[in-house]
Design a protein around this motif. Sequence first.
Motif, PDB file in Angstrom:
ATOM      1  N   VAL A 352     -26.299  33.926  28.516  1.00  0.00           N
ATOM      2  CA  VAL A 352     -26.541  33.884  27.071  1.00  0.00           C
ATOM      3  C   VAL A 352     -26.702  35.303  26.526  1.00  0.00           C
ATOM      4  CG1 VAL A 352     -28.132  33.114  25.277  1.00  0.00           C
ATOM      5  CG2 VAL A 352     -27.556  31.582  27.165  1.00  0.00           C
ATOM      6  N   LYS A 353     -27.396  36.158  27.272  1.00  0.00           N
ATOM      7  CA  LYS A 353     -27.603  37.529  26.815  1.00  0.00           C
ATOM      8  C   LYS A 353     -26.285  38.277  26.655  1.00  0.00           C
ATOM      9  CE  LYS A 353     -32.283  38.170  28.664  1.00  0.00           C
ATOM     10  NZ  LYS A 353     -33.107  38.887  29.666  1.00  0.00           N
ATOM     11  N   ARG A 354     -25.343  38.017  27.577  1.00  0.00           N
ATOM     12  CA  ARG A 354     -24.037  38.668  27.466  1.00  0.00           C
ATOM     13  C   ARG A 354     -23.331  38.240  26.179  1.00  0.00           C
ATOM     14  NH1 ARG A 354     -22.817  37.260  33.221  1.00  0.00           N
ATOM     15  NH2 ARG A 354     -23.433  39.038  34.502  1.00  0.00           N
ATOM     16  N   ASN A 355     -23.396  36.956  25.886  1.00  0.00           N
ATOM     17  CA  ASN A 355     -22.764  36.453  24.665  1.00  0.00           C
ATOM     18  C   ASN A 355     -23.471  36.959  23.412  1.00  0.00           C
ATOM     19  OD1 ASN A 355     -20.536  34.192  25.203  1.00  0.00           O
ATOM     20  ND2 ASN A 355     -22.067  34.057  26.834  1.00  0.00           N
ATOM     21  N   VAL A 356     -24.793  37.098  23.501  1.00  0.00           N
ATOM     22  CA  VAL A 356     -25.549  37.652  22.378  1.00  0.00           C
ATOM     23  C   VAL A 356     -25.112  39.087  22.113  1.00  0.00           C
ATOM     24  CG1 VAL A 356     -27.823  38.398  21.611  1.00  0.00           C
ATOM     25  CG2 VAL A 356     -27.543  36.144  22.627  1.00  0.00           C
ATOM     26  N   LEU A 357     -24.894  39.850  23.171  1.00  0.00           N
ATOM     27  CA  LEU A 357     -24.459  41.241  23.028  1.00  0.00           C
ATOM     28  C   LEU A 357     -23.083  41.307  22.354  1.00  0.00           C
ATOM     29  CD1 LEU A 357     -25.122  44.198  23.661  1.00  0.00           C
ATOM     30  CD2 LEU A 357     -23.963  43.900  25.858  1.00  0.00           C
TER      31      LEU A 357
END
Length: 401
Positions: A352-357
């Motif tokens: 999820v953090k990668r997609n948020v970035l």
Amino acid sequence: MGNKILKNLEDKDHPSLGPTLYGLKLWGMWQPKRGFISFIYNLVHISAIIFVFSQYVELWIIRSDLEAALRNLSITMLSSVCVVKAGTFVLWQKHWKYIFDYVSSLENNEINKNETVTCKTIKEYIAYSRKVTYVYWCLVTATVFGVIIAPVASFISSTNGEQMNNNCSKGYPEIMSSWVPFDKTRGIGYLAMILEQTLICFYGGGIVANYDSNAVVLMSFFFGQLKLLKLNCERAFEESSGVDSHEYINEIRKCHEHHSNLVKYSKILNSLLSPVMFLYVIICSLMICASAVQLTTSGTSSMQQIRITEYLLALIAQLFIYCWHSNEVSLMSLSVDEGVYASAWWCQNTRVKRNVLLLMGKVRRNIIFTAGPFTSLSVPTFIAVLKGSYSYYTLLSKKEN
């Protein structure tokens, strides 16, 4: 009574665009259905173009008289912008329809969800756009009546009897300077010219009022939707980890799609406005300068000064509303990523953090409207135009001295 009239302008199918679409239809720019009425409207537009050509012919004839030429130029330039606005809107109906359909369908879908924050945000920017629209319509209406009445009022207010007789010997006052193939200073010819110029004033005022208010409403839409996107990004994640990561990915996908559509349709809107605004920014500098020269010319009557001042304020207001709202859209577009950062992204898993970035990088894209390929519509541009107009004015003043 007034509230009832304004209520009748609303359209449930077009939450933001109800009043402006009504005005665009009334003045023949928005023609969703082709037929005899659209043919008549197009004849009116062509007649207005012919009238503008007659203004340039008159400008060539009176070019040796600086005061008369400046008076002609200040009106003729604005008339040119009016026919360009009307002509481009009629010719580019298909592209305007893309924008109108997107705006209305998006707002209706969001309103039907009946989500508190979403509905509140939409109501806020619609209420704001209504205020700007109606105030701007009143300003344009006052300017039109000022342009029509001021020459006659200035003529009548001449208290010196000898001056009145001299004015009569030269001919009665005209609303604007234009060429006609008959004697326009007396009798039937004068009445025909006054009637023609009065109708042209109402036509031009309606074109300016509806075209500009439509642009402001659309800019307010993009501002409001970017603000809503920022709020949605901020609310996309919760601190509790009980929600499946697939649902978070889906929320990111929705925000990404929302932003992509806003960028896409803002580009279409900019492609429609940019050529017109490029012409207007150039002409506005000349018109403000010409009006300032007329205002400070010795021998200008008080009524003429009032008319020129009102006209000058209308020019400045017209440019300001474009630059201000475009600047607001730009600032909001650059702050959307703050909503992503303010969300609870830190408590999500690595995927999820990668997609948020990726989302944060995507939404940090400047959306700004331009005036041709050379400048943007922003507050600094507005200030630069005023400075340029003042420079032209000082140059002309020195030459006169």
